[in-house]
Design an enzyme around this catalytic site. Structure first.
Site, PDB file in Angstrom:
ATOM      1  N   HIS A  60      39.904  -9.772   5.701  1.00  0.00           N
ATOM      2  CA  HIS A  60      39.722  -9.002   4.512  1.00  0.00           C
ATOM      3  C   HIS A  60      38.432  -8.713   3.952  1.00  0.00           C
ATOM      4  CE1 HIS A  60      43.939  -8.124   3.403  1.00  0.00           C
ATOM      5  NE2 HIS A  60      44.277  -9.281   3.253  1.00  0.00           N
ATOM      6  N   GLU A  68      42.570 -13.868   5.912  1.00  0.00           N
ATOM      7  CA  GLU A  68      41.706 -13.887   5.000  1.00  0.00           C
ATOM      8  C   GLU A  68      40.070 -13.534   5.038  1.00  0.00           C
ATOM      9  OE1 GLU A  68      43.630 -13.664   2.560  1.00  0.00           O
ATOM     10  OE2 GLU A  68      45.421 -14.413   3.543  1.00  0.00           O
TER      11      GLU A  68
END
Ligand code: PHE
Ligand code: ZN
Length: 854
Positions: free
Chosen positions: A295, A292
């Protein structure tokens, strides 16, 4: 090819949105069943777009009022959104809507989880919050005001002024709506800080509900800091806001979500303690935290033009998180685990009715395309690209990628363009990896003649509905050659297969070599290489490539299991002997030896048989695997006690690679030893365990030999207040049940008061475990299928996304016998014809039922 299903979206129909957004202001008045959302959006015409009607997405929104440039309007509202006439130039659109978070069980848009407000917008959830062009190519700067009762009020970006019941957030980075997030509730933070390479201070917070979770955040925080530093060092990417917030939420459809500056995590993917989490949980948490975080650059700063390009961010980010894990832990172990996972989840998808290209070209619900193909095959394709261009060119291409596309929403062609520019090499054949579905099969023939050795490769990919015409792909094949004494006579070379059939010659050898092909699993293909058991055993003993050494053992195990499942063949002695040698080799990492002890799963054997034209019999496969495990336990009986002693961890618990590797080998040995001593040692290990890895490992060993009843009951009493541990308690009883007991066990457990099926983690713990118990799910009388279908039908109206994803349990149905196909077909028909199916589920069932291409 266009199918006639209504509501299908095609890549070829892409057109940019007719307007650009200058700014977005949102104001939320939070209320559990009547939240008001006011929006102020400045639009200006997009001169690069075709002329079109002004349309904003919006679903289940109660429109209170709307204005353009201050004048009230009465837009036309449909189930999908809003249209209205708009002025020619720039204009201000304002709307106020009312939504009902408490009624939102689908967990998309704004919803409540244990009284906490939470959003999930990827892929198309923002349209359930307000009217908006809810598509990733519309990027805008958001300012968000939140009014709510006391508690913590969070959104994306940097915090502005706040007071009791009020907070303001501003995100300076333009972003698509799917990255919007809001969280509000009674939360406490585990806080830390990070200083970036350029000296910027970033506040880090992991937010949890008070009352027990606060002390389960430290590991994830450490992982976050490691990920931030790694991305600076390896990719030169710094974090770009003053704060990075992570929130743990119990009700979540996926693992986690990369919302800008405000990641939302499934509790199971962030909370950890030695007592309640296994080593595998720790490793997964570290990987998801990193995923995450990564990202932020691959997904957020550079995003997807449209949802067909999903792999642009997911394939690349999975690839990056795999590199991170390989660096933090052991590269060979990570590689082997990834291949196990690819074979278990992606190969069946690619070789069944749900096959789709890494970049699909049509869909009904994009939610159904968050698949192993997009994610894991998408990452494999990037690994191949890196092998083909080399590490240096890869690094240069990525630099260029970030420089050229920062702040944009782009396509796979854009991604490949930086590689073409850096290498001056055309990649249009490589693009086929993104546009063709199916797993290529590569077969190998060898020839040796007085010092000259030739390898001839032939590739073919079975055609499917998704890919009726298959053209040859570029396949990177890493090959090394070993001499008779095990020396490496030709070190690893990267061969590039580009044609249907191609030969490669090695000269000047002093004898016929043993080839080690597809080292490090250099391409996501099925290798068909007929070599003798003796040669496989030789590779198991000598291959210098750790992946292929493991693979030699797997191939022997797979083959012997295939024979044992279709005849009364005895286990291959070469395999047992080879494995014993490997296990005795203390120079080998315990984690690696533990992987060596792992047998291919029953569904993998089923698909392997099917690939050889044999109809798999789940009962026979299970029995064969049990016999092989017994034979392994017998063959290794003399070694197991010493192995247990050598790998018992006496130091203070740490989830690091070295310790968890020893525990992995210890629990693998314990499971085998239980087949010798009837579980006596496992029972005492269970009683003494002070961490979840050992506790669960010992319980699993007991259940697998038909014991553990008292321990199962005690486990529940010990952990009844730890929801994430209770998920494990549900799952292990079903996954370790004998095939003829799994359905009854599931039936009993769905009656348990703690079976809160609306919680996706709990639903998956139970029904996912049933689907994963190959023999039980495929029970001959069809009771497994019927029970599973009942629960899909129950969940669908409440949570279509999770219900639809779980339909994949049926994807391999065509491989089984006519009787089972009839039974599954009847359940698929029942689901298809039941009224009120969600669009998500309807699409999945229709694809699974589709006739096989000829
Ligand atoms: N984008 C998320 C990830 O890969 C996954 C996700 C998709 C989460 C859709 C929620 C909804 O990290
Ligand atoms: Zn992702």
């Amino acid at each position: 090819m266009k199918d006639s299903a209504p509501g299908t979206v095609y890549l070829s129909d892409y057109a940019p949105f007719g307007w650009l957004i200058e700014s977005v202001h949102l104001e939320f008045d939070l209320d559990p069943d009547a939240t008001r959302v006011k929006s102020r959006i400045v639009f200006s015409p997009n001169l690069n777009s075709p002329e079109q009607e002004f349309f904003l997405h919006g679903e289940n929104l109660k429109l209170i009022s709307a204005r353009i440039d201050g004048t009230a309007i009465s837009p036309r509202i449909t189930r999908e959104g809003l249209t209205c006439p708009v002025p020619d130039g720039e204009f201000l659109f304002e709307a106020e809507v009312e939504i009902n978070p408490a009624a939102n069980t689908a967990l998309e848009g704004l919803y409540l989880s244990n009284g906490m407000f939470c959003t999930q917008c990827e892929a198309e959830g923002f349209r359930k919050i307000t009217f908006y062009p809810d598509r990733p190519d519309v990027m805008a700067v958001f300012t968000v005001a939140i009014n709510g009762s006391a508690g913590v009020l969070l959104s994306n970006g940097n915090p502005g002024p706040r007071g009791a019941g009020h907070a303001l957030w501003h995100d300076p980075w333009p972003k698509p709506s799917y990255l919007f997030a809001l969280v509000a509730g009674d939360l406490v933070a585990h806080s830390d800080r990070f200083t970036t390479a350029s000296g910027r201070r970033v506040d880090l917070n992991i937010w949890v509900r008070p009352g027990g979770d606060e002390d389960k955040c430290a590991f994830a925080m450490g992982a976050l800091k490691r990920a931030m530093q790694w991305d600076e060092q390896v990719y030169g990417r710094e974090y770009d806001l003053d704060v990075f917030n992570i929130v743990a939420v119990d009700d979540f459809n996926m693992g986690a979500m990369e919302n800008k500056g405000l990641n939302v995590f499934n509790s199971a993917a962030v909370l950890a303690s030695p007592e309640t989490s296994t080593d595998a949980n720790f490793e997964r948490i570290e990987a998801i935290i990193a995923h995450e975080y990564f990202h932020n650059w691959t997904g957020n700063r550079i995003t997807c033009r449209d949802w067909f390009q999903l792999c642009l961010k997911e394939g690349l980010t999975v690839f990056r998180d795999a590199q991170f894990t390989a660096n933090m832990r052991s590269a060979p172990v990570k590689r082997i685990r990834d291949v196990i996972d690819l074979r278990a989840r992606q190969f069946p998808e690619d070789n069944g009715p749900l096959a789709h290209p890494v970049r699909p070209d049509h869909f009904q619900k994009i939610n159904n395309f968050y698949t192993a193909t997009v994610y894991e095959k998408g990452a494999e394709v990037i690994g191949m690209l890196k092998r083909l261009v080399g590490d240096k060119a890869y690094a240069e291409a990525l630099e260029l990628y970030f420089a050229r596309f920062d702040g944009q929403a782009i396509t796979i062609e854009d991604w490949l363009s930086v590689f073409e520019d850096v290498t001056r090499r055309e990649l249009c054949q490589f693009l086929r990896w993104y546009t063709q579905a199916g797993t290529p099969r590569v077969s190998v023939k060898e020839e040796y003649d007085s010092g000259t050795y030739t390898l001839t490769f032939t590739q073919s990919t079975p055609p499917s509905a998704a890919s009726p015409v298959q053209r040859p792909q570029i396949i990177s094949i890493a090959v090394g050659l070993l001499g008779a004494n095990g020396d490496e006579v030709v070190p690893t070379q990267m061969l590039e297969l580009t044609k249907d059939s191609q030969s490669f010659t090695f000269e000047g050898l002093s004898g016929r070599p043993v080839p080690s092909i597809l080292r490090d699993f250099s391409a996501p293909v099925i290798l068909e290489h007929e070599i003798s058991d003796a040669e496989r055993a030789f590779l198991l003993a000598h291959d210098t490539d750790p992946f292929n050494r493991w693979e030699a053992g797997q191939a022997l195990a797979r083959e012997t299991l295939c024979y044992m499942a279709t005849s009364d063949a005895r286990p291959n002695p070469d395999y047992l002997e080879g494995l014993r040698t490997v296990l005795r080799d203390d120079s080998l990492d315990p984690a690696y030896r533990a992987l060596m002890l792992g047998l291919p799963g029953e569904s993998e054997i089923a698909l392997a048989l099917s690939a050889h034209g044999i109809i798999p019999d789940p009962e026979a496969i299970h029995a064969a695997r049990e016999r092989l495990l017994d034979a392994l336990a017998e063959a290794l009986a003399g070694d197991l006690p010493a192995l247990l002693d050598a790998n018992a961890v006496r130091e203070r618990y740490s989830p690091d690679a070295a310790q968890s590797g020893r525990r992995a080998l210890f629990t693998a040995a314990l499971a085998l030893w239980s087949r010798r001593d009837g579980g006596a040692r496992a029972a005492s290990e269970y009683a003494a365990a002070d961490n979840m890895t050992l506790q669960l490992g010992a319980l699993g060993a007991l259940l697998a030999v038909g014991r553990g009843e008292a321990e199962t009951a005690a486990f529940y009493e010990q952990w009844r207040h730890e929801r994430l541990v209770i998920d494990k308690w549900f799952a292990i009883q079903i996954s370790h049940a004998a095939p003829d007991a799994a359905v009854a066990k599931t039936r009993a457990l769905v009656q348990h008061p703690d079976f809160n099926w609306k919680n996706p983690n709990r639903f998956r713990a139970v029904l996912g475990a049933l689907a994963g118990n190959h023999g039980g799910f495929h029970s001959r009388d069809g009771r497994g299928y019927a029970l599973f279908a009942d629960w899909l039908l129950t969940l669908d109206p409440v949570n279509p996304q999770t219900a639809a994803r779980m339909c994949t349990a049926f994807q391999s149905w065509r491989h089984y016998d006519g009787g089972r196909q009839m039974l599954i077909g009847a359940q698929l028909d029942r689901i298809a014809t039941a009224g009120g199916r969600s669009k998500d589920m309807a699409e999945m069932i229709a694809r699974i039922r589709a006739a096989r291409p000829q």
